[in-house]
Design a protein around this motif. Structure first.
Motif, PDB file in Angstrom:
ATOM      1  N   MET A 100     -20.920   2.423 -47.650  1.00 37.72           N
ATOM      2  CA  MET A 100     -20.385   3.266 -46.573  1.00 37.72           C
ATOM      3  C   MET A 100     -19.443   2.491 -45.671  1.00 37.72           C
TER       4      MET A 100
ATOM      5  N   LYS B  41     -16.102   2.005 -47.479  1.00 37.27           N
ATOM      6  CA  LYS B  41     -15.281   3.216 -47.565  1.00 37.27           C
ATOM      7  C   LYS B  41     -14.433   3.416 -46.307  1.00 37.27           C
TER       8      LYS B  41
ATOM      9  N   PRO C  86     -20.695   9.494 -47.268  1.00 37.98           N
ATOM     10  CA  PRO C  86     -19.725   9.493 -46.176  1.00 37.98           C
ATOM     11  C   PRO C  86     -19.376   8.058 -45.803  1.00 37.98           C
ATOM     12  N   ALA C  87     -18.240   7.901 -45.141  1.00 41.02           N
ATOM     13  CA  ALA C  87     -17.808   6.577 -44.711  1.00 41.02           C
ATOM     14  C   ALA C  87     -18.278   6.334 -43.284  1.00 41.02           C
ATOM     15  N   CYS C  88     -18.576   5.074 -42.975  1.00 41.49           N
ATOM     16  CA  CYS C  88     -18.919   4.671 -41.610  1.00 41.49           C
ATOM     17  C   CYS C  88     -17.645   4.169 -40.935  1.00 41.49           C
ATOM     18  N   VAL C  89     -17.137   4.908 -39.996  1.00 44.95           N
ATOM     19  CA  VAL C  89     -15.890   4.547 -39.324  1.00 44.95           C
ATOM     20  C   VAL C  89     -16.234   3.844 -38.014  1.00 44.95           C
ATOM     21  N   PRO C  90     -15.528   2.758 -37.673  1.00 42.43           N
ATOM     22  CA  PRO C  90     -15.788   2.085 -36.388  1.00 42.43           C
ATOM     23  C   PRO C  90     -15.603   3.046 -35.229  1.00 42.43           C
TER      24      PRO C  90
END
Lengths: 41, 151
Positions: free
Chosen positions: A37, A40, B36-40
């Motif tokens: 994750m 990504k 899902p992606a972990c966005v900062p």
């Protein structure tokens, strides 16, 4: 069960080892998915 | 070393676990489940809005709060590819578009990102699937996908 086995001699060594192995597998899965994750983003 | 019955129980439990993991991975492959992606985190993500990058690419910045999503209705043309960025202003909320295989959590202080392509017209429901309080059962939003009108 052998004739010399007594229930009070039983120690769940295998169960404890299996439990520790499960915890380690869960940690590996969790950190693996966490790394995917993060990658990504 | 191991007692006979303990060994049998451990082997049985391990076999059941392997079967479970096999079917889990099969379902992941069969339904093309994605993470899902972990966005900062950035505070800019807490302002709900929609951005159009080009004719068919959109970014939806969704904000969840007790007990609504904002924006509550999103209008998109057929064929659009959308990146969803979700966050929460309070408790943990769910973000689920079941027909699109999107399944994320909206958490305070975190941003989750997932993408989907809407190639069929219709109304896609966004549901909160993480219990968040008294109004959880009514917490929904809609994505209305239609063909753009000719001018």
């Amino acid at each position: 069960m052998s004739d010399n086995f007594k229930s009070e001699d039983f120690k769940p060594v295998g169960s404890i080892a299996f439990f520790i192995l499960l915890v380690l597998i869960c940690m590996a899965i969790w950190f693996g998915l966490y790394a995917i994750m993060l990658q990504k983003a | 070393m191991l007692e006979k019955f303990e060994k049998r129980i451990i082997i049985t439990a391990a076999a059941l676990l392997m079967i479970f993991l096999f079917f889990l991975m099969y379902a992941v492959g069969r339904f093309r489940t994605d993470l899902p992606a972990c966005v900062p985190y950035d505070k800019a993500y807490t302002h709900p809005h929609i951005t159009q990058l080009d004719d068919s690419t959109y970014q939806v910045f969704m904000v969840a709060r007790m007990w609504s999503f904002e924006p509550a209705q999103i209008y998109l043309p057929v064929g659009s590819e959308v990146d969803f960025y979700v966050t929460s202003l309070d408790v943990v909320h769910g973000f689920d578009i079941s027909s699109k295989n999107i399944n994320m959590m909206a958490e305070y202080g975190g941003i989750a990102k997932s993408s989907a392509r809407f190639s069929e017209p219709g109304v896609y429901t966004i549901t909160c699937h993480e219990y968040c309080g008294a109004g959880h059962q009514a917490m929904q939003a809609e994505i209305i996908v239609n063909y753009p009108t000719k001018r």
